[in-house]
Scaffold this active site. Structure first.
Site, PDB file in Angstrom:
ATOM      1  CE1 TYR A  56      41.040 -68.809  20.423  1.00 54.58           C
ATOM      2  CE2 TYR A  56      42.741 -67.142  20.046  1.00 54.58           C
ATOM      3  CZ  TYR A  56      41.487 -67.500  20.516  1.00 54.58           C
ATOM      4  OH  TYR A  56      40.678 -66.550  21.102  1.00 54.58           O
ATOM      5  NE  ARG A  59      42.253 -73.931  25.184  1.00 54.38           N
ATOM      6  CZ  ARG A  59      43.419 -73.638  25.797  1.00 54.38           C
ATOM      7  NH1 ARG A  59      44.022 -72.505  25.598  1.00 54.38           N
ATOM      8  NH2 ARG A  59      43.983 -74.508  26.606  1.00 54.38           N
ATOM      9  CG  ASN A  92      30.684 -74.515  22.156  1.00 56.78           C
ATOM     10  OD1 ASN A  92      30.698 -73.497  22.842  1.00 56.78           O
ATOM     11  ND2 ASN A  92      30.059 -75.615  22.519  1.00 56.78           N
ATOM     12  CG  ASP A  94      33.919 -77.763  20.930  1.00 56.09           C
ATOM     13  OD1 ASP A  94      33.075 -78.246  20.145  1.00 56.09           O
ATOM     14  OD2 ASP A  94      33.602 -77.374  22.078  1.00 56.09           O
ATOM     15  CG  HIS A 109      31.423 -66.810  18.484  1.00 53.53           C
ATOM     16  ND1 HIS A 109      31.065 -66.916  19.810  1.00 53.53           N
ATOM     17  CD2 HIS A 109      30.724 -65.756  17.993  1.00 53.53           C
ATOM     18  CE1 HIS A 109      30.177 -65.958  20.091  1.00 53.53           C
ATOM     19  NE2 HIS A 109      29.952 -65.254  19.009  1.00 53.53           N
ATOM     20  CB  CYS A 136      47.460 -67.382   2.577  1.00 51.75           C
ATOM     21  SG  CYS A 136      45.949 -67.714   1.648  1.00 51.75           S
ATOM     22  N   GLY A 175      23.677 -74.212  27.619  1.00 52.21           N
ATOM     23  CA  GLY A 175      25.060 -74.071  28.089  1.00 52.21           C
ATOM     24  C   GLY A 175      25.733 -72.781  27.702  1.00 52.21           C
ATOM     25  CB  THR A 176      25.292 -69.932  25.982  1.00 47.60           C
ATOM     26  OG1 THR A 176      25.781 -68.607  25.797  1.00 47.60           O
ATOM     27  CG2 THR A 176      23.831 -69.979  25.681  1.00 47.60           C
ATOM     28  CG  LEU A 202      25.789 -76.317  36.053  1.00 50.49           C
ATOM     29  CD1 LEU A 202      25.211 -77.718  36.113  1.00 50.49           C
ATOM     30  CD2 LEU A 202      27.325 -76.391  35.956  1.00 50.49           C
TER      31      LEU A 202
END
Ligand code: NAD
Ligand code: ZN
Length: 234
Positions: A56, A59, A92, A94, A109, A136, A175-176, A202
């Protein structure tokens, strides 16, 4: 279009593909070269925290090299201009929706740019690398983890999402692949409550048969066209 007031838009990895972010099920069913079980489950985090945190971190770092595409921009526009209720629910992690300017947005998510304390449950905005056992800032325990909903964990804000689906006149999925639940079931919930349903993807998704209409093509082309139709019909 004239009867449509409340709209729910579900987006997935395909929306960000033209920005250069790989989808979930890339070549060989891998996510950036990894099996999903190795980077996207609570068991993987427990077994190999170094690997999961590093995955991650990569990402998150990649977000600096990408930008929203025409589809993110069109969705931000319909969000700004649509007079009725509207909710964008993204799978997503992002930050391209918000960078394009979307406001009515739920990250079901989780988000790459957030760290979650596994002990006190508080979230912290996070831009840099997040090594395992980071402290934390709230409770001081070394318990921060990526704020990502793993397989087997409950997605965020489900009550608000279910409420919006129940009141939707139109549900649009973009797009899923329709392979990850509960998001894959949203089309059925929306239909049950009487919404029109539209898919922009797509390839035909696993749930294509549930949609009243399916349009196939790249999001960067299909989404701006659909937004023109929506706003043109006002
Ligand atoms: P997925 O990878 O399973 O499916 C992507 C879908 O998008 C496919 O059906 C594919 O045909 C379609 N697609 C590919 N390129 C497209 C394009 N240019 N235009 C339109 N459609 C296109 O993705 P998913 O269904 O979102 O899977 C969900 C999981 O993947 C989520 O849990 C999410 O957190 C995670 N994920 C997120 C990102 C991200 O944040 N950008 C990236 C990869 C995976
Ligand atoms: Zn804490």
């Amino acid at each position: 279009m004239r009867d449509i007031r409340n709209t729910v838009i579900l987006t997935g990895a395909g929306l960000s593909a033209e920005s250069g972010i790989a989808t979930f099920r890339g070549p060989g069913g891998l996510w950036e070269g990894h099996r999903v079980e190795d980077v996207c489950t609570p068991q993987a985090l427990h077994r190999d925290p170094e690997l999961v945190h590093r995955f991650y971190d990569e990402r998150r770092a990649k977000l600096a090299d990408v930008a929203p595409n025409a589809a993110h921009r069109a969705l931000a526009r319909v969000d700004a201009e649509w007079p009725g209720e509207l909710l964008i629910v993204t799978q997503n992690v992002d930050d391209l929706h918000e960078r394009a300017g979307a406001m009515r947005l739920i990250h079901m998510h989780g988000e790459l740019k957030s760290a979650l304390c596994a002990l006190c449950g508080i979230r912290h905005a996070w831009e840099s690398a997040l090594p395992p056992e980071s402290e934390c800032p709230d409770c001081g325990e070394p318990a921060l983890r990526p704020d990502i909903v793993f397989f087997g964990e409950m997605p965020y804000r489900m009550e608000a999402i279910e409420r919006a689906l129940g009141a939707a006149d139109l549900f649009v999925s973009i797009g899923t692949s329709g392979a990850v639940y509960p998001a894959a079931g949203f089309v059925q919930t929306a239909r049950y409550h009487g919404a029109e349903t539209l898919e922009l993807n797509l390839d035909p998704s696993e749930g294509s048969g549930w949609f009243g209409e399916s349009r196939l093509g790249p999001a960067g082309t299909l989404v701006p066209r659909w937004v023109e139709e929506m706003l043109g019909g006002l």
